[in-house]
Each structure stands twice: as structure tokens, then as C-alpha cells.
Design a protein around this motif. Structure first.
Motif, short mmCIF file in Angstrom:
data_model
loop_
_atom_site.label_atom_id
_atom_site.label_comp_id
_atom_site.label_asym_id
_atom_site.label_seq_id
_atom_site.Cartn_x
_atom_site.Cartn_y
_atom_site.Cartn_z
N ALA A 37 43.28 56.20 30.49
CA ALA A 37 43.38 55.39 31.71
C ALA A 37 42.21 55.66 32.65
O ALA A 37 41.67 54.73 33.26
N CYS A 38 41.80 56.91 32.75
CA CYS A 38 40.63 57.23 33.59
C CYS A 38 39.37 56.58 33.03
O CYS A 38 38.51 56.11 33.79
N TRP A 64 36.06 39.07 37.35
CA TRP A 64 37.45 39.24 37.79
C TRP A 64 38.41 39.38 36.61
O TRP A 64 39.40 40.10 36.70
N ILE A 65 38.10 38.73 35.49
CA ILE A 65 38.96 38.88 34.31
C ILE A 65 38.80 40.29 33.72
O ILE A 65 39.79 40.94 33.37
N VAL A 71 41.95 47.29 34.86
CA VAL A 71 42.86 47.97 35.79
C VAL A 71 44.30 47.83 35.33
O VAL A 71 45.09 48.79 35.42
N GLY A 72 44.67 46.66 34.83
CA GLY A 72 46.04 46.47 34.33
C GLY A 72 46.37 47.41 33.18
O GLY A 72 47.44 48.03 33.15
N LEU A 76 49.12 50.54 33.18
CA LEU A 76 50.15 50.65 32.14
C LEU A 76 50.07 51.99 31.41
O LEU A 76 51.11 52.59 31.09
N LEU A 77 48.89 52.48 31.15
CA LEU A 77 48.75 53.77 30.48
C LEU A 77 49.16 54.92 31.39
O LEU A 77 49.72 55.92 30.93
N ILE A 78 48.91 54.80 32.69
CA ILE A 78 49.36 55.83 33.62
C ILE A 78 50.88 55.87 33.66
O ILE A 78 51.50 56.94 33.66
#
Length: 89
Positions: A37-38, A64-65, A71-72, A76-78
Motif C-alpha cells: 500500500a505504501c 485523475w484515473i 489510492v483506491g 483497500l490494502l490498508i
């Protein structure tokens, strides 16, 4: 700027992703997804702040995509790292 220098951010992100996968393979199911995630957040930061000719293969789609996707997936991984059970040996 030399062409190869534009691939340095991509190399850094891929190295961090590989490190996260190695950590997961070593059975650390909370730390590995957090590292991955990082790495995704690092890719998002590169995509946000660096010009297009400096980010090489990190520029796949519109900015933006790319940012929304990176980030999405990081969020989710966090969440996955947060809810994964701690395995005891």
C-alpha cells in the motif's frame, strides 16, 4: 534529461512492491500489504507531483484515473492489513 532517468520513479515503486511481496511470502500477512500500500501511495505521489515526462511508465491513463486507482487500491490494502488475523507460530 536522459530517457532512462524517467524510469527511476517506476523502478522505486516496483522495488517497494517486490519488497512487500517478499514480506507476504515470508508469512507476514499484516506487514506485506501495508508495504505494498505504501508503494502504491508512493506511485500516486509521483503521478501527482512529477511532470509527465519524468514519470515514465507510471503514466498509464489520465492523471485523475491513475490517482483514483492507485489510492483506491492502497486504501483497500490498508484495510486488508488491518483486518487480517495475526498468525501465531
Amino acid at each position: 534529461m536522459p530517457d532512462w532517468l524517467a524510469q527511476v520513479p517506476y523502478f522505486l515503486v516496483m522495488s517497494a512492491l517486490a519488497a512487500g511481496i517478499v514480506v507476504v511470502a515470508a508469512a507476514y500477512f499484516k506487514r506485506g500489504p501495508a508495504i505494498i500500500a505504501c508503494a502504491l501511495l508512493l506511485a500516486a505521489a509521483f503521478r501527482l507531483f512529477l511532470p509527465k515526462d519524468w514519470i515514465g511508465m507510471l503514466a498509464v491513463r489520465r492523471r485523475w484515473i491513475d490517482l483514483t486507482t492507485l489510492v483506491g487500491m492502497a486504501v483497500l490494502l490498508i484495510v486488508l492489513a488491518w483486518v487480517a488475523p495475526q498468525l501465531s507460530a
